[in-house]
Design a protein around this motif. Structure first.
Motif, PDB file in Angstrom:
ATOM      1  N   GLU A  45      31.855  45.645  44.278  1.00 36.77           N
ATOM      2  CA  GLU A  45      32.335  44.389  45.025  1.00 36.77           C
ATOM      3  C   GLU A  45      32.806  44.954  46.780  1.00 36.77           C
ATOM      4  O   GLU A  45      32.356  44.298  47.464  1.00 36.77           O
ATOM      5  CB  GLU A  45      33.348  43.454  44.415  1.00 36.77           C
ATOM      6  N   GLN A  48      29.310  45.784  48.321  1.00 38.17           N
ATOM      7  CA  GLN A  48      28.303  44.574  48.290  1.00 38.17           C
ATOM      8  C   GLN A  48      28.911  43.405  49.401  1.00 38.17           C
ATOM      9  O   GLN A  48      28.398  42.778  50.142  1.00 38.17           O
ATOM     10  CB  GLN A  48      28.231  43.973  47.187  1.00 38.17           C
ATOM     11  N   ASN A  49      30.246  43.392  49.128  1.00 40.00           N
ATOM     12  CA  ASN A  49      30.944  42.244  49.954  1.00 40.00           C
ATOM     13  C   ASN A  49      32.214  42.739  50.613  1.00 40.00           C
ATOM     14  O   ASN A  49      33.361  42.259  49.827  1.00 40.00           O
ATOM     15  CB  ASN A  49      30.817  41.003  49.241  1.00 40.00           C
ATOM     16  N   SER A  53      36.104  41.488  49.213  1.00 40.39           N
ATOM     17  CA  SER A  53      37.031  42.439  48.718  1.00 40.39           C
ATOM     18  C   SER A  53      38.593  42.435  49.440  1.00 40.39           C
ATOM     19  O   SER A  53      39.480  42.556  49.034  1.00 40.39           O
ATOM     20  CB  SER A  53      36.613  43.940  48.861  1.00 40.39           C
ATOM     21  N   ARG A 108      39.505  33.806  41.798  1.00 39.55           N
ATOM     22  CA  ARG A 108      38.456  34.863  41.756  1.00 39.55           C
ATOM     23  C   ARG A 108      38.312  34.871  40.255  1.00 39.55           C
ATOM     24  O   ARG A 108      38.823  34.427  39.446  1.00 39.55           O
ATOM     25  CB  ARG A 108      39.358  36.251  42.328  1.00 39.55           C
ATOM     26  N   ASN A 153      32.821  36.472  42.902  1.00 38.59           N
ATOM     27  CA  ASN A 153      33.576  37.109  44.083  1.00 38.59           C
ATOM     28  C   ASN A 153      32.597  37.215  45.275  1.00 38.59           C
ATOM     29  O   ASN A 153      32.707  38.179  45.828  1.00 38.59           O
ATOM     30  CB  ASN A 153      34.709  38.120  43.879  1.00 38.59           C
ATOM     31  N   VAL A 155      29.557  38.048  44.960  1.00 38.58           N
ATOM     32  CA  VAL A 155      28.682  39.290  44.562  1.00 38.58           C
ATOM     33  C   VAL A 155      27.580  38.823  43.490  1.00 38.58           C
ATOM     34  O   VAL A 155      28.087  38.276  42.292  1.00 38.58           O
ATOM     35  CB  VAL A 155      29.282  40.693  44.335  1.00 38.58           C
ATOM     36  N   TYR A 157      25.609  39.551  40.162  1.00 37.42           N
ATOM     37  CA  TYR A 157      25.477  40.571  39.000  1.00 37.42           C
ATOM     38  C   TYR A 157      24.280  40.319  38.248  1.00 37.42           C
ATOM     39  O   TYR A 157      23.777  41.173  37.470  1.00 37.42           O
ATOM     40  CB  TYR A 157      26.702  40.387  38.244  1.00 37.42           C
TER      41      TYR A 157
END
Length: 313
Positions: A45, A48-49, A53, A108, A153, A155, A157
Motif C-alpha cells: 500500500e 501503490q498509494n 499510507s 480503514r 485503503n 489500493v 487488490y
C-alpha cells in the motif's frame, strides 16, 4: 489440527465432507490452504498509494479521549451502545457503533497477517491490535471467495466483479453499486477508498429492501444458510462521514436469537440509516473496541476471519 486450519475449515459455516478422492485435494486447495498474493500489505500500500499510507500514521492535534463506550479525537468520534428488544426466546441483543469522521479515510481496512490472498485468517482482535486500532468490526471475509472487487485503503487488490457491492469514497459518500457494471480502475478514478463485496444491500432510500430474506448471498459451499434468524453485521450510512455499524448476536436462546435480514434492515432504519449493507455474519460477527470484544460471538469466542474495518487510535 492447528487452530488456523480448523478455523479455515469451518469459516462461513463451511461444512465439507472430505473423502479420500481428488475432491479432498480440491476442497483443501479451495477452502483451507492459504494462497498468498501479496505477502506484505503495508509495504504494498505504501508503494501503490503513498498518500493513503501516510494517512494511517497521521496524528491529531489533541490527545484522543477514550471511555468504555466512546472515543473522541479531532477527526473522529465513536459512541457504542447496547440494545435489547423482545423477551424470553424472542430476545434480540445488538450493539451499535455510531461513527462520525472528519476525514473519510480514517475508516480503514486491514487484512489478516498483513497478507492478501485466499484462506488467510486471524482473529479480529489480533488484526486490530496489529494495526493500532481503537475500534474494529469484521469485514466481508473476502478471502473465502475468489471474486468481487476489492479496493482497500485506496489500493486495488482484486477486480472480478460478481455481485452487489458497497463503495466508500474519499469525499465521505457511500454507495451501493453493481460490480459487474464497472471496474476497479473506474471506481478508483472516481475516488473510491474502500469497497466491500458481500451484501445484499438491505436499506435503500431510507427503507428496507423488499425480498432480502430470500436472497442467496453467495454460491460458495456453506453459504446457503444465511436466511432466517442469524448473528449479523451491517454497516449503514446516515450522512456523509456519518456511519452506523451494527453487530447482532444470535444462536443463544434467551440472550439473543439473531435476526432475519429484514429485521436487520428495520434496525438500521430505526437508527437513521438511509443506506445499509449486510456484511459477513454468523460466527464471524464481532465488534471490538479499546482492546475488548464488545459482543458475544456465537462460537463462544472469536472466529478467525480474513479482514476488518477499523479506526486507528
Amino acid at each position: 489440527m492447528n487452530k488456523r486450519l480448523k478455523h479455515s475449515l469451518i469459516a462461513g459455516g463451511l461444512v465439507v465432507a472430505l473423502s479420500a478422492t481428488g475432491g479432498t485435494v480440491w476442497a483443501l486447495e479451495r477452502f483451507v490452504v492459504p494462497h498468498v498474493v501479496v505477502d506484505d500489505v503495508a509495504a504494498y500500500e505504501a508503494a501503490q498509494n503513498p498518500t493513503a499510507s501516510a494517512t494511517e500514521s497521521a496524528t491529531t492535534s489533541a490527545p484522543a479521549e477514550v471511555t468504555d463506550t466512546t472515543y473522541t479525537s479531532d477527526d473522529a468520534s465513536i459512541e457504542i451502545t447496547t440494545h435489547t428488544q423482545g423477551t424470553g426466546d424472542d430476545t434480540v441483543t445488538y450493539y451499535v457503533a455510531d461513527v462520525e469522521l472528519g476525514d473519510a479515510t480514517r475508516l480503514r481496512s486491514a487484512f489478516a497477517q498483513n497478507q492478501f490472498g485466499e484462506n488467510i485468517t486471524d482473529l479480529v482482535s489480533n488484526i486490530a491490535t496489529d494495526n493500532g486500532a481503537v475500534f474494529a468490526v469484521n469485514g466481508d471475509y473476502y478471502g473465502f471467495r475468489d471474486s468481487g472487487i476489492v479496493i482497500r485503503n485506496g489500493v486495488v487488490y482484486r477486480d472480478q466483479g460478481a455481485r452487489e457491492g458497497l463503495v466508500f469514497y474519499e469525499d465521505g459518500s457511500v454507495a451501493v453499486y453493481d460490480e459487474t457494471e464497472t471496474t476497479a480502475a473506474e471506481l478508483l478514478a472516481d475516488g473510491a477508498w474502500n469497497t466491500l463485496s458481500f451484501g445484499p444491500a438491505i436499506v435503500e432510500d431510507g427503507a428496507a429492501v423488499a425480498g432480502i430474506d430470500d436472497v442467496e448471498i453467495d454460491t460458495n459451499i456453506g453459504n446457503h444458510s444465511i436466511q432466517g434468524e442469524q448473528p449479523r453485521t451491517a454497516i449503514g450510512v446516515i450522512g456523509d462521514n456519518h456511519l452506523v455499524i451494527v453487530v447482532v448476536d444470535g444462536r443463544d436462546t434467551g440472550y439473543s436469537r439473531g435476526v432475519t435480514m429484514t429485521e436487520l434492515a428495520d434496525i438500521m432504519v430505526s437508527l437513521g440509516a438511509t443506506t445499509a449493507y449486510n456484511l459477513d455474519g454468523g460466527g464471524s460477527s464481532e465488534m471490538w473496541f479499546n482492546g475488548e470484544v464488545v459482543n458475544q460471538p456465537s462460537n463462544g469466542g472469536e472466529r478467525a476471519t480474513s479482514d476488518i474495518l477499523y479506526l486507528a487510535g
